[in-house]
Design a protein around this motif. Structure first.
Motif, PDB file in Angstrom:
ATOM      1  N   HIS A   1       0.828  -1.205   0.000  1.00  0.00           N
ATOM      2  CA  HIS A   1       0.000   0.000   0.000  1.00  0.00           C
ATOM      3  C   HIS A   1       0.863   1.255   0.000  1.00  0.00           C
ATOM      4  O   HIS A   1       0.582   2.230  -0.731  1.00  0.00           O
ATOM      5  N   GLU A   2       1.953   1.265   0.782  1.00  0.00           N
ATOM      6  CA  GLU A   2       2.841   2.429   0.837  1.00  0.00           C
ATOM      7  C   GLU A   2       3.522   2.661  -0.520  1.00  0.00           C
ATOM      8  O   GLU A   2       3.624   3.809  -0.989  1.00  0.00           O
ATOM      9  N   TRP A   3       4.018   1.566  -1.151  1.00  0.00           N
ATOM     10  CA  TRP A   3       4.700   1.723  -2.444  1.00  0.00           C
ATOM     11  C   TRP A   3       3.719   2.176  -3.531  1.00  0.00           C
ATOM     12  O   TRP A   3       4.088   2.941  -4.422  1.00  0.00           O
ATOM     13  N   ASP A   4       2.475   1.691  -3.443  1.00  0.00           N
ATOM     14  CA  ASP A   4       1.485   2.136  -4.425  1.00  0.00           C
ATOM     15  C   ASP A   4       1.229   3.628  -4.292  1.00  0.00           C
ATOM     16  O   ASP A   4       1.072   4.346  -5.298  1.00  0.00           O
TER      17      ASP A   4
ATOM     18  N   GLN B   1      17.463  -6.434   0.821  1.00  0.00           N
ATOM     19  CA  GLN B   1      17.647  -5.065   1.268  1.00  0.00           C
ATOM     20  C   GLN B   1      16.402  -4.612   2.034  1.00  0.00           C
ATOM     21  O   GLN B   1      15.296  -5.091   1.788  1.00  0.00           O
ATOM     22  N   PRO B   2      16.570  -3.647   2.963  1.00  0.00           N
ATOM     23  CA  PRO B   2      15.396  -3.097   3.635  1.00  0.00           C
ATOM     24  C   PRO B   2      14.514  -2.333   2.666  1.00  0.00           C
ATOM     25  O   PRO B   2      14.938  -1.971   1.571  1.00  0.00           O
TER      26      PRO B   2
ATOM     27  N   ALA C   1      13.155   0.144  -2.454  1.00  0.00           N
ATOM     28  CA  ALA C   1      12.208   0.997  -3.179  1.00  0.00           C
ATOM     29  C   ALA C   1      12.910   1.771  -4.292  1.00  0.00           C
ATOM     30  O   ALA C   1      12.332   2.023  -5.350  1.00  0.00           O
ATOM     31  N   LYS C   2      14.155   2.149  -4.072  1.00  0.00           N
ATOM     32  CA  LYS C   2      14.909   2.908  -5.077  1.00  0.00           C
ATOM     33  C   LYS C   2      15.262   2.035  -6.274  1.00  0.00           C
ATOM     34  O   LYS C   2      15.499   2.528  -7.374  1.00  0.00           O
TER      35      LYS C   2
ATOM     36  N   LEU D   1       5.202   3.714  -7.254  1.00  0.00           N
ATOM     37  CA  LEU D   1       6.121   2.702  -7.777  1.00  0.00           C
ATOM     38  C   LEU D   1       5.342   1.679  -8.586  1.00  0.00           C
ATOM     39  O   LEU D   1       4.146   1.455  -8.385  1.00  0.00           O
ATOM     40  N   ALA D   2       6.072   1.054  -9.515  1.00  0.00           N
ATOM     41  CA  ALA D   2       5.454   0.019 -10.350  1.00  0.00           C
ATOM     42  C   ALA D   2       4.969  -1.129  -9.468  1.00  0.00           C
ATOM     43  O   ALA D   2       5.691  -1.576  -8.578  1.00  0.00           O
ATOM     44  N   PRO D   3       3.767  -1.619  -9.679  1.00  0.00           N
ATOM     45  CA  PRO D   3       3.250  -2.715  -8.845  1.00  0.00           C
ATOM     46  C   PRO D   3       4.038  -3.998  -9.050  1.00  0.00           C
ATOM     47  O   PRO D   3       4.319  -4.378 -10.175  1.00  0.00           O
TER      48      PRO D   3
END
Length: 807
Positions: free
Chosen positions: A625-628, A787-788, A793-794, A632-634
């Protein structure tokens, strides 16, 4: 004449007594009369005296004082004001009397009356009036009256006594003498009242009544004597019945002397003493029938009872003795000894009650309390007692090189719960009894075997000379339980896991040895079961460490010490990011990261894996949910599902609730399940996986190739992909067998319509091999380490677009 004189004296004394009472009564009346008279006079003059004192009127005061002297016994009067000033005073000489001592005794020497003179509502004191009475004058007159009363009373009573003596002699004494003579003629053995007659002169008076009463009494005595003889006969009959009851009572009853000699006995004593009817215990000693070791106790009891000073008290002592009967058999009896307090010579009553059957019953109860009801082996309490006895004996042994050890073998049956749950407790109980029978046959005389409970057994070797003896017996247990058990037509196989602990090396008390043997047993079970392990300190350290990890795990859940790392998966055909795998990490304050290899098995064993798994899935959904929201690409994220979560928990309901609460699409979640778990519970696993697929989740088989999957089952499982275990990928470029197995898995997966993922890719050669053989996806350190979330995310956006062709 003696009675006459006594009657006269008594009459005189009675008269004198009443005269004295009258005098004392008059004396009291005289005293009261003086007080009443004086108080009347004073009450009459009180108001005038008060006015004289208040107005300081000496003339009025003089009249008041003069008025007091109108009462003859007053010989002094004084009226004064409240300051003590005398307003009026008058006196005269008291009458001198030779009876002053008697006067003082009766009335006192001088009687004085002090009157307070008060005025107003507040009763203010204005003066006082003091009056003195001459008691001698009063006493003179009273003594003259008392003398007349006393003398007249004595004379009157003397004459009355003489008259009464003559009257009572004629009217009472003489008739009584006649009645007494008639009573002397009555026969005491057979009382007859006909000799007692009533004189016609006294027919209607008291003497006639007395004569008739005496006749009635004599007749009553005759009747009572007859009844007494009848009662005596009844007592004799009762004694006979009581003797019959004593003879028929089930307990043996004896009467013995303090030395133990039998004087009386009942019929029940015969079988207790083992005597025939033609033998008699009378005259024999009770000590003859008591086993020799109990004779001192019996003699001490008899001596104590003989030394008692009973009086009216009842004393009793009870003993339990073993009697040896004349036929040489032994019985146990409860004996009650009670001295007979009223006997002319000291005697003791003895009641013998046969308790042989009761003792056997008690022994049976003790046996049942110390033995397992199912297998008849010693239970835990008996085993603890036996082990403590062995340890105490071991401690008492002389130290030296030949001193032996004590060993315990902790036996637990592998997979017994599965048999019990699947075939029922009845089959499980029969299997436990069969195991107990086999174990009995292999132990020697010195060893003790028992059941701790459930499927746990314990063997105690009290005197172990060599450590190898414990290993030899353990191997004998394995061999004894190896053949199949025929339980109700079913052939069942069971293997034991055995933990061995030695005293004193592994502990010197029951709890320590049991704990260490249990630890060694779990070590054997962890190796697959069907073997035995000796306890080592390393095991203990490992157990302590596991306990510490369990406690720390609970704290980590409460304090949020877990975090998730993510490892990318790459699609080989396009080089793009195809998904992530979530991997849990535990960073404990002060210790840093703890390997999942350390805490995941402990979490599985303790059941904490369920809560940890829920946390992982919930956190993954939150991260999606946070990345969406970040744009960011799903990507789909794989989550490992533990065996306990899959088989024991309500996994479908749990995952459904988490997806609903977080609003996460089910297609974004991949559940990875190890091949070994699914093959162990294939039918149950297939049903659960089918429920999860219906939720929209993707299913992957992890560590494929290590679980010996049945292809027949594999094609029916609702799975999307398989992951080749890293143990095959590691050597695919150097080991032809691993290369062939990997290629076969890829081909098989594609033929079944499954996506194939290779994990543990670390070199370019491994990547090239997998690309050439058509593997769909890869993950490993070559692509990226876990990775954390903040770092991965990057990389998501970059890896989602393209990856260098060299990958």
């Amino acid at each position: 004449m003696k009675q006459a004189r006594a009657a006269v004296v008594i009459t005189l004394l009675i008269g004198l007594f009443f005269s004295v009472i009258q005098i004392f009564w008059d004396l009291q009346e005289e005293r009261n009369l003086i007080d009443r008279t004086v108080n009347q006079v004073l009450s009459t003059l009180r108001e005038s005296a008060t006015q004289a004192a208040y107005g300081l009127d000496e003339t009025l005061a003089a009249r008041v004082v003069s008025g007091l002297f109108e009462y003859e016994p007053v010989y002094n009067a004084t009226l004064s004001d409240n300051f003590g000033n005398i307003l009026a005073q008058q006196s005269r000489e008291p009458i001198a009397s030779g009876r002053s001592a008697l006067t003082e005794l009766m009335f006192g020497n001088i009687q004085q009356y002090n009157v307070r003179l008060e005025i107003g509502a507040g009763r203010d004191l204005v003066g006082s009036l003091i009056v003195r009475i001459d008691t001698a004058l009063i006493a003179e007159g009273f003594l003259n009256r008392a003398t007349r009363i006393l003398m007249s009373g004595i004379l009157r009573n003397l004459l009355l006594g003489m008259v009464l003596v003559g009257f009572f002699y004629l009217r009472l004494t003489k008739p009584l003498l006649r009645i007494s003579n008639a009573l002397a003629l009555v026969d005491t053995a057979s009382p007859d009242s006909t000799s007692i007659t009533v004189n016609h002169h006294h027919k209607n008076d008291e003497l006639g009544l007395l004569s008739r009463s005496i006749r009635t009494l004599v007749d009553g005595m005759g009747d009572a004597l007859g009844k007494l003889r009848h009662t005596e006969q009844q007592v004799r009959d009762s004694e006979s019945r009581l003797r019959a009851i004593v003879q028929n009572v089930a307990d043996g009853i004896l009467t013995i002397t303090p030395g133990g000699t039998i004087i009386e006995f009942n019929a029940a004593a015969y079988p207790l003493l083992g005597l025939s009817r033609d033998e008699t215990p009378k005259g024999r000693s009770l000590l003859e029938f008591v086993i020799p070791r109990a004779i001192p106790k019996l003699e001490k009891c008899l001596d104590e009872l003989t030394a008692l000073d009973l009086g009216d008290n009842v004393a009793e002592q009870r003993l339990t003795l073993s009697l040896i009967r004349m036929d040489k058999t032994e019985i146990d009896v409860s004996v009650a000894f009670r001295p007979i307090p009223d006997a002319e010579t000291p005697l003791i009553t003895v009641v013998l009650h046969d308790i042989t059957a009761r003792k056997r019953y008690e022994e049976q109860l003790v046996y049942m309390a110390n033995h397992d009801a199912l297998t008849n082996l010693p239970n835990r309490s008996m085993l603890e007692f036996s082990l403590k006895a062995a340890l105490d004996s071991h401690k008492r042994d002389t130290p030296g090189p030949q001193k032996g050890a004590t060993a315990i073998l902790f036996i637990d049956l592998d997979r017994f719960k599965l048999i019990n749950d699947s075939l029922g407790h009845n089959v499980g109980d029969l299997l436990l009894k069969a195991v107990a029978d086999r174990l009995r046959r292999i132990i020697g005389r010195q060893e003790v075997i028992g059941r701790l409970g459930g499927d746990e057994f314990l063997i105690i070797i009290p005197r172990l000379r060599e450590t190898q003896d414990a290993a030899t017996l353990s191997q004998a247990v394995l061999d004894a339980l190896a053949p199949a058990f025929d339980i109700q037509g079913r052939f069942l196989f069971i293997t034991p896991s055995i933990g061995i602990a030695l005293c004193p090396a592994d502990g010197e008390d029951f709890p320590t040895l049991m704990r260490n043997a249990d630890t060694a047993m779990y070590s054997a079970k962890a190796r697959g079961g069907g073997t035995y392990h000796f306890f080592t300190k390393t095991m203990n350290e490992s157990a302590v460490a596991r306990l510490a990890i369990e406690n720390d795990l609970r704290e980590a859940l409460e304090r949020g010490q877990f975090e998730l790392y993510y490892q990318p998966k790459i699609e080989l055909a396009s080089g793009r990011l195809s998904g992530l795998e979530a991997l849990i990490r535990w960073k404990q304050p002060g210790r840093g990261f703890i390997s999942p290899m350390q805490f995941i098995p402990v979490a599985e064993e303790t059941g904490l894996i369920g809560k940890i798994g829920e946390w992982v899935l919930s956190r993954v959904c939150q991260q999606i949910h946070e990345w969406d929201e970040m744009g960011l690409a799903p990507v789909s994220i794989a989550v490992n599902l533990s065996p306990r979560q899959l088989i024991e928990g309500r996994i479908t309901e749990t995952i459904s609730n988490i997806l609903e609460e977080t609003g996460t699409p089910a297609s974004r979640i991949i559940l990875e399940i190890t091949e070994t778990v699914m093959m162990h519970e294939i039918k149950k696993s297939a049903a659960i996986l089918d429920e999860l697929r219906k939720l929209g989740l993707q299913i992957a088989i992890d560590d494929f190739g290590t679980g010996y999957s049945s292809l027949a089952y594999l094609k029916r499982l609702p799975i999307n992909s398989i992951k080749i275990d890293r143990s095959f990928v590691r050597d695919i470029t150097t080991d032809a067998d691993d290369a062939a197995i990997t290629n076969t898995i890829i081909l098989m997966g594609h033929n079944l319509g499954l996506k194939v993922v290779a994990e543990g890719v670390e070199t370019e050669d491994q990547l090239e091999f997998l690309r050439e053989h058509g593997c769909d996806e890869v993950q490993g350190f070559l692509i990226s380490e876990p990775q954390p979330a903040s770092i991965i995310a990057k990389q998501i956006e970059q890896l989602s677009h393209s990856v260098a062709p060299t990958l």
